[in-house]
Design an enzyme around this catalytic site. Structure first.
Site, mmCIF file in Angstrom:
data_model
loop_
_atom_site.group_PDB
_atom_site.id
_atom_site.type_symbol
_atom_site.label_atom_id
_atom_site.label_comp_id
_atom_site.label_asym_id
_atom_site.label_seq_id
_atom_site.Cartn_x
_atom_site.Cartn_y
_atom_site.Cartn_z
ATOM 1 N N SER A 1 0.849 -1.189 0.000
ATOM 2 C CA SER A 1 0.000 0.000 0.000
ATOM 3 C C SER A 1 0.882 1.236 0.000
ATOM 4 O O SER A 1 2.007 1.196 0.495
ATOM 5 C CB SER A 1 -0.866 0.015 1.256
ATOM 6 N N TYR B 1 -2.611 -0.572 10.064
ATOM 7 C CA TYR B 1 -2.563 -0.982 8.661
ATOM 8 C C TYR B 1 -1.260 -0.499 8.015
ATOM 9 O O TYR B 1 -0.567 -1.269 7.342
ATOM 10 C CB TYR B 1 -3.776 -0.403 7.926
#
Lengths: 78, 249
Positions: B139, B153
Site C-alpha cells: 500500500s 494498517y
C-alpha cells in the site's frame, strides 16, 4: 444508559475538555476543538464502551451529542 | 515485444482472490496465458471467480491465511509456481488511543505474517520455480502516504515493504524476484463495505488525486502482471507506487 457517563466518555475524546461544558444538546461540530480525529475517536469509543458500531454516515448526520447518544442507546442492550 | 508481457505456460498462485484486486489479478493473468491457483476463505465466492475466468487448468484452494493450518494447506496443495501474488489483506481503522494488542495481532496476522510465511514455506517446499516472481500487494501507506486512524494498517504494510527488499536480496541468487505494488485508494469492497468511511469522505478524498479518480482493481492487476512477466526480469526489490499521483501533492 447513563447520560452523565456518556457525556464523560464523549469529553474524554478531546484533549482538554471537562464534561461539564457539554450537554446532550451541544452541537459538537460548533466546538472550537472539534476535529475529524475526534470524530473517529468518538466512533471508536462507542464501539469500545457500548459495543455499538457507529457508521461514518451516521456520524455525519449527527448534529448534537444527543443524536449520537440516541443511536448508541437504541443499539446497546447493556 | 508483446510476448515479454505474456504469462504463457506460467502457473500463478493468487491469495485473496475472491474479490477486489485479487479477483482482477486472477482474471487478467489468465487473459495473459497463465494457469492460476486462486485462494481465499470463502468457497462460494472463490467458485464465482473461478467460473468467470478464462483458460483451462485453473484451480482453487479454500484456506484461512490467518492460521498456520491455512498456510500449510496452501503449501501442500499448491503446484510448483512461476508466480506468487500475495494479495490477501484486511483494514481495521482505529485511532491510536484505541489500539489493542489483539487488533495489531489480527491485522499483522493477515497482512504481514501470512504473506511472509507463505513465501517462506513455499520456498522450503521447493515450490517456487527457478525464475519465479513473487509480488506482494502492499500500500502507499507502507511508503509513508498515511491517513488518519490507519496506523496499524500502515505499519503492517511498511513491514512488508522492508521484507520485500530483504527477500529480494536473498533470493536473487536463486533467480527469484520479489517486488510489491503499493496502491493508493482502490475502489473495492474493502472500501465500500467499511462503515467507518462515508460517501462524502470518499468524494472529498478523491480530490486529493491529481488523476481525479481512485484506482480500479485492474489498474493494480496490470502492474502485477508486469512484475510477474519477463518484461520485468531485471526488476527486484522494488516497491512500486501506483497512486494516481496522490503523493505528488
Amino acid at each position: 444508559m447513563d447520560e452523565k457517563i456518556f457525556l464523560e466518555k464523549f469529553a474524554e475524546q478531546f484533549d482538554e475538555r471537562d464534561s461539564s461544558t457539554l450537554s446532550l444538546g451541544t452541537k459538537f461540530r460548533e466546538l472550537s476543538d472539534w476535529s475529524s480525529l475526534i470524530a473517529l475517536s468518538v466512533m471508536a469509543m462507542c464501539t469500545e464502551e457500548y459495543n455499538v458500531i457507529l457508521s461514518a454516515d451516521e456520524m455525519e448526520k449527527a448534529n448534537t451529542i444527543f443524536d449520537i447518544y440516541d443511536i448508541v442507546k437504541s443499539r446497546n442492550n447493556g | 515485444m508483446a510476448s515479454k508481457f505474456s504469462l504463457d505456460n506460467r502457473t500463478v498462485l493468487v491469495t485473496g482472490a475472491s474479490s477486489g484486486i485479487g479477483a482482477s489479478v486472477a482474471a487478467e493473468c489468465c487473459e495473459m496465458g497463465a494457469r492460476v491457483v486462486i485462494t481465499a476463505r470463502n468457497r462460494e465466492r472463490l467458485d464465482v471467480v473461478l467460473g468467470k475466468i478464462s483458460g483451462t487448468g485453473n484451480s482453487s484452494i479454500v484456506a484461512d491465511l490467518s492460521t498456520e493450518e491455512g498456510i500449510d494447506t496452501i503449501v501442500s496443495e499448491s503446484p510448483v509456481l512461476d508466480g506468487l501474488v500475495l494479495n490477501a489483506g484486511i483494514v481495521i481503522t482505529s485511532p491510536l488511543q484505541f489500539i489493542k494488542r489483539e487488533t495489531i495481532q489480527s491485522v499483522f496476522d493477515v497482512n504481514t505474517f501470512a504473506p511472509m510465511l507463505l513465501l517462506q514455506k513455499l520456498l522450503k517446499a521447493k515450490k517456487m520455480a527457478n525464475g519465479a516472481s513473487a509480488v506482494f500487494t502492499s500500500s502507499m501507506a507502507g511508503m509513508g502516504s498515511v491517513t488518519m486512524g490507519n496506523a496499524i494498517y500502515s505499519a503492517s504494510k511498511g513491514a512488508i515493504n522492508a521484507f520485500v527488499r530483504s527477500a529480494a536480496l536473498e533470493l536473487a541468487s536463486k533467480n527469484i524476484r520479489v517486488n510489491s505494488v503499493c496502491p493508493g485508494m482502490v475502489d473495492t469492497n474493502l472500501l465500500k463495505e467499511n462503515p467507518l468511511i462515508s460517501k462524502n469522505q470518499l468524494d472529498k478524498d478523491i480530490k486529493n488525486y491529481p488523476l481525479r479518480r481512485y484506482g480500479t482493481p485492474n489498474d493494480i492487476a496490470y502492474a502485477i502482471i508486469y512484475l510477474l512477466s519477463d518484461a520485468s526480469s531485471w526488476v527486484t526489490g522494488d516497491n512500486m507506487l501506483i497512486d494516481g499521483g496522490f503523493s505528488l501533492n
